[in-house]
Design a protein around this motif. Sequence first.
Motif, short mmCIF file in Angstrom:
data_model
loop_
_atom_site.label_atom_id
_atom_site.label_comp_id
_atom_site.label_asym_id
_atom_site.label_seq_id
_atom_site.Cartn_x
_atom_site.Cartn_y
_atom_site.Cartn_z
N SER B 260 0.80 -1.07 0.05
CA SER B 260 -0.15 0.14 -0.04
C SER B 260 0.97 1.22 0.17
O SER B 260 1.85 1.21 0.34
CB SER B 260 -0.74 -0.01 1.40
N CYS B 261 0.41 2.24 -0.76
CA CYS B 261 1.25 3.35 -1.04
C CYS B 261 1.87 4.00 0.52
O CYS B 261 0.77 4.38 1.19
CB CYS B 261 0.69 4.43 -1.95
N VAL B 262 3.04 4.18 0.52
CA VAL B 262 3.63 4.68 1.76
C VAL B 262 3.54 6.36 1.98
O VAL B 262 3.67 6.90 3.03
CB VAL B 262 5.05 4.33 1.87
N VAL B 263 3.19 6.87 0.63
CA VAL B 263 2.89 8.21 0.85
C VAL B 263 1.83 8.58 1.37
O VAL B 263 1.34 9.53 2.11
CB VAL B 263 3.14 8.92 -0.67
N CYS B 264 0.55 8.00 0.53
CA CYS B 264 -0.80 8.56 1.01
C CYS B 264 -1.50 7.42 1.57
O CYS B 264 -2.66 7.67 1.92
CB CYS B 264 -1.67 8.83 -0.54
N GLU B 265 -0.74 6.37 2.17
CA GLU B 265 -1.37 5.36 2.87
C GLU B 265 -2.63 4.86 2.31
O GLU B 265 -3.51 4.45 2.64
CB GLU B 265 -1.88 5.90 4.15
N LYS B 267 -4.68 6.03 0.00
CA LYS B 267 -5.73 6.91 -0.63
C LYS B 267 -5.49 7.25 -2.07
O LYS B 267 -6.74 7.49 -2.64
CB LYS B 267 -5.78 8.05 0.17
N GLY B 268 -4.43 7.21 -2.54
CA GLY B 268 -4.08 7.69 -3.76
C GLY B 268 -3.45 9.08 -4.02
O GLY B 268 -4.05 9.92 -3.35
N CYS B 269 -2.27 9.09 -4.64
CA CYS B 269 -1.49 10.31 -4.65
C CYS B 269 -0.78 10.32 -6.22
O CYS B 269 -0.83 9.24 -6.86
CB CYS B 269 -0.72 10.25 -3.74
N ARG B 270 0.11 10.95 -6.21
CA ARG B 270 0.81 11.17 -7.24
C ARG B 270 1.82 9.99 -7.45
O ARG B 270 2.13 9.52 -8.56
CB ARG B 270 1.75 12.74 -7.51
ZN LIG Z 1 0.01 7.27 -2.87
#
Ligand SMILES: [Zn+2]
Lengths: 832, 341
Positions: B260-265, B267-270
């Motif tokens: 899972s995205c470590v930046v947005c946890e 949620k969805g991001c760039r």
């Molecule tokens: Zn993300």
Amino acid sequence: MRIALSWLKRYLPLAGHEAKLADLLTFAGIEVEGIEKLQALGATVIAARVISAEPVPKTDHLKLCLVDIGDTEYPEKDADNRIQVICGAPNCEAGMMAVLALPGTALKDITIAKAKIRGIHSHGMLCSERELGLSENHAGIIHLPPDTPVGVLADRLFALPDTIFELEITPNRSDLLGYKGIARDLSARLNVPTIEPEVQDLSAPLSTLQLGLFNEEPTLCPRYTARVFEGVKIQDSPLWMKTALIKSGLRPINNIVDITNFVMLECGHPLHAFDYDALASRDGATGHPDIVVRRAADKEAFLALDGKNHELCIQDLVIADGKHPSALAGVMGSKDSGINPETKNIVLESAAFHPGTIRKTSYDHKISSDSSYRFERHLSPRYAREISERATALILDLGGVKAMGNLLDSYPSEDQEIILGVRPSRFKLLIGMEIDPAQMKDILQKLGFAYIQDAAHQPGLVADLNQLAPAVTAEQVAQYYRVPGYRKDVTREADILEELARLIGYDKVPQRTVLQQVMDRHAYRIQKKAAEWIVAWGAYETLNYSFTDPAQMQSLGLKEEDQPYIHLINPQSSNQSVMRVSLVPQLLTNLAYNINHAERDVKLFELGKVYLKNAKGHTEPKHMGAICTGAINEEHYKNKLQAVDFAWAKGCFEGLLQHLGLSPQAQACSIPYLAEGEAFAYELDGKHLGCFGRIQSPVLEAWGIDATNLKQEVWLLLWDIDALASATRSLSVTFVNIPKHPAVVRDLSFLLSDAYTYGQVRQQIVGLEPALVRDVQVFDEYRSKQIPEGFRSLSLHIVLQDQEKTLTDERVDALMTSVQKTLSEKYNITMR
Amino acid sequence: MQEQLELMLREAEQEISGCSNPNDILNTKAKYLGKKSVLNSLYGKMKDLDAQERPAFGNQLNQVRSQIENLLNLRAVAIKEASWKSEIKAIDATMPGLPFGRGGYHPLSIIRREIDEVFLSMGFEIAEANDIEDEFHNFDALNTPQDHPSRNLADTFYVEGGFLLRTQTSTVQIRVMENYKPPIRIISPGRCYRNDKPDPSHSPVFHQVEALVVDKGVSMSDLQDTLQNFAATMFGHKVKSRIRPHFFPFTEPSAEMDISCVVCEGKGCRVCKQSGWLEMGGAGMVDPAVFDILGIDSELYTGFAFGLGIERIAMLKYNIPDMRILFENDLRMLRQFKGEM
Ligand SMILES: [Zn+2]
């Protein structure tokens, strides 16, 4: 517990297993603490009759004995088969049967020779138990039974040779506290049936002597049996019984006491015998003695068999007569109720006691006996009658009994039987190997577990294990057993599984591998330590491509003729067209890059592979290279700036070697890209470990660094990590005792000509007294106008220490004088 | 005599109160209690007294003696306490401490060391092998078809003598399986090479860690657990992992693994291109064909393998935008990782 092989063999045929018996015991879970070999005595140690024993004049204890040796061969015996022997034992008397060692016999401690004592010839020696190696008893010579035939070999009389095993029985295994228990366990292991002692005749005329039995403490004494024997003849036991007891470490006393001890050793269950006539009646009206099992009264007095007085308390269980305690139950009898040479009638006790009570009494009164040792470990009451009957048979056989009473047996509630189920599938799960249900049954039955046929159809017998874990196959169905009473340690399925594993043998348990030892953990650690080291010295790690520019390597003098390069067939560019043979070119590139980005203090390292082509193919050893220049510390108000120089580089380079446990000496070497005279290599047993040195200015210029403007030395350190790993693989520290005596530090300051090195001076100082000079440290070096050209001033700490004693001032002064003298002579130093 | 004693006691009191250092105390003690003191001489005179008077006088002397000792002790303590107080001095606590010039590791090494630790603690061993490999270990044994495009010169670096620079660390797995019987539980970190021009997301030289587990009863469920443990240790316990179908010639089933995205946890991001998931590498159950090539009984044994790109993990974890930065060895970059490990 001491176990004699000869005795054990009465209960278990051990032919073929004797040599491995110690291993067998060990793997059965019976630790063998010691093995004692009793040697065969040979043809010259025999039974002999002492015909006469006359005091030797003018001695206080020597006797001259005329000894009949019968048909035994001996060249100097007279026509009547007699020889003369001098004996010093106090119990040597005419008419006795003794053990004679003829000249030439090699006993444990001495070899017997013909001797002349006080001018009288002596042809051998009459022996004690100790001299034959049977026991430590040396109080007198052995009295053999009077009916022993003259000339019979001592080896036959004493069952020699023999082996004694000193066993450590774990506290849970009360069933192993006797020969039969050990034999039963070994029998299951060896798959050899045990031998039961012959059932002897138990019939005797019924005695008219009466005895009352009152068990007032059924919880502390779950069973008490007693039997009266009338008209017993107290005498010595037969030699075979005495020998057995002696070998197991007990002293023979008389036939009755010996029988109780013998049965205890045989069955693991202690017995006790009272003198019937010493027991008082509880109530005078009956006119016969009584035995009362009760708690002691508070502060009740008890004189034990060992002659010590004890004050009892209510927690002690006693076996009393009508009035006084006759025994501390299961621990020790009283002095007055014991069997003595005048005893005529006896009471034989076979009982079971609560282990906790026995332990407490034994502990509180500091009495430990062979009996308490066994009762403490929990003996079942189930066998009291059987044990009593075994002793009865022996008493009837050896005690000259006229009549005996019936067995009085107080057994208020029967010992609870345990029934356990055991699943082959569970064995597989716990032990990791399959077990054949038939083998399981076989082993457990040999251990005395009684298989219950058709257990499934006896509802309520026990909890149904098959319901708990339904069997996969018919084979895997649980089996049910009655646990034998002597296995008080087996109460759950897990205990039975342990028995099965033990009997099958832990050595048969297959090993399930989880790790293959693929990893070279040592090399991994060395690599990690090396990187940690250089980082601690301030260097940052770089990572460079594995391929590099062949022209750059050539220009450093890393010539392809000396170390062929491995060429890429499809390189992306010519400056990335060969695999690197050295980390140096790229480190120089990294240095130049950073210096050209306005960095001045640069310490960089790379730990990575180089790719070396050879006749067989190629290798990929790991190297660690560091390139360092500029300040070694940050500017700080407490610390003046210092720059990377020879001392720093040497300290860092050698420091890592020492950190890994290596201390080779630097050797001057010549490396094309390092400055002449400022390059040093390290070797150990001919293996190159690495080098360090100062990078030549032309090299820096070639990499685009303005060396003139830089005004900093650039040092290169290069370690062969694989070589360090193999050089350190088998190193380990050996602790040396910490010196007990203080070290003395003396200083020495002098002028040294540049013709000589510190190393030479140091070697000289250490060489003078290597045992005393522990260290030499330079604490100052300088040149100045006051010092003549071509000289420098050196100041040294000399650390002196003696491992053996405190150094005196005189000793230190003398040594320092000799240091100065030698240095002046050899290196022309001027003291300051 | 009585008076003499009292006089002496007063004199001593005076002198003791004037003591200002441990040395004074010693001298005063010697003067009043030492061998040559008046008190000592009075003890000597006791033998001249009558037997009845002796005990009382002796008592008196002892009392004086203990009084003086007491005073001396009290004064000694007072002197010590005063000196401790004088030690307390004002410092400027904002002045910098002595700097310790430790260096630092390359971010790729930091990630690699961390991965090593995660897997060592999970009971894995670390195996290494050569970078320069043959085609068998790099392609054939991994079930790569002869005409597979990855064998092209445009994809793979070849060196003289028919060798190549390995394109993945799976070669180590093959070498371990050749030399050791299962159970095998290894990771193989190391360098790999592909003929890619350096750009923000490519480098001809890069680093991988591969894991391989071969044993009886190993299943995809073990793979799931190992990946989840790895992701949680590396990126924190909130991070989830998943595998989804993919294709590799050497695994069957094959999977691509995501965290899972470590930046947005999630949620969805760039960074995750709004998907909430980041691709971490390939994984799967070892293809029976690979076992067959290596002579491992594929009926008895199963195994899983996965590979992770170290550069990718470092770039994600440290937010490094361009892979080329990792190979410039710029001190301004390297210094930023001083505090790691
Ligand atoms: Zn993300």
